[in-house]
Design an enzyme around this catalytic site. Sequence first.
Site, short mmCIF file in Angstrom:
data_model
loop_
_atom_site.label_atom_id
_atom_site.label_comp_id
_atom_site.label_asym_id
_atom_site.label_seq_id
_atom_site.Cartn_x
_atom_site.Cartn_y
_atom_site.Cartn_z
N HIS A 1 40.43 6.04 5.88
CA HIS A 1 39.06 5.68 5.50
C HIS A 1 38.95 4.20 5.16
O HIS A 1 38.01 3.78 4.49
CB HIS A 1 38.59 6.53 4.31
S1 FES Z 1 41.35 5.64 2.48
FE1 FES Z 1 41.08 7.77 2.38
S2 FES Z 1 43.11 8.52 2.31
FE2 FES Z 1 43.35 6.37 2.33
#
Ligand code: FES
Length: 209
Positions: A166
């Site tokens: 993410h």
């Molecule tokens: S940014 Fe979501 S698990 Fe690393």
Amino acid sequence: MATDNVAPDEGNNPGGVDKKRRRLLTQGVGVVGAAGAAAMVIPFISSMSPSARAKAAGAPVEVDISKLEPGQRVIVEWRGKPVWVLKRTPALLEGLKAVEGNLRDIESDDSDQPEYAKNDYRSIKPEILVMVGICTHLGCSPSYRPEVAPVDLGDDWQGGFFCPCHGSRFDISGRVYKGVPAPTNLEVPPHQYMAGDTRILIGVDGGRA
Ligand code: FES
């Protein structure tokens, strides 16, 4: 134990595409190596008695860093988690100051580390980083990205770790950037140096504060 090695300046190299590809392949080998090591350990542990199994699963892990080159990282498994041991270059350490304005928890007040790692380097010795390689958002494994200003991470990037799940960013001390999903810095496990300082024991620190 898996090892990877990334040239710290590859992001500035005109031939960066090929090197980047090589780096990704190298990291892939590191991950496979860690999984392979785990696969070898599990049958051994499962043949033990329940109490011996519990003890082995939480046992400290010893790492020999005598041959670790600057920029190189080894990955070991401790309590089922990947733990990185990274030898940072002077250039990577210098980059820490430059990114401070981008960080959410500069002093590591809200993060998980022993007291002796609550400093800018988040380590006992500035050049050696010992860190749990699990993103504090939802548990993916961030990539080691030591290059300065690579195209995909931008001009401000001074080397660090990038979580592909993410988009969380961490500096080369594992300190989280502002404006990303991960809430805290990466975790530093308890650890201590053994005689000669060429070996690190992960999982114990003798209660050192
Ligand atoms: S940014 Fe979501 S698990 Fe690393």
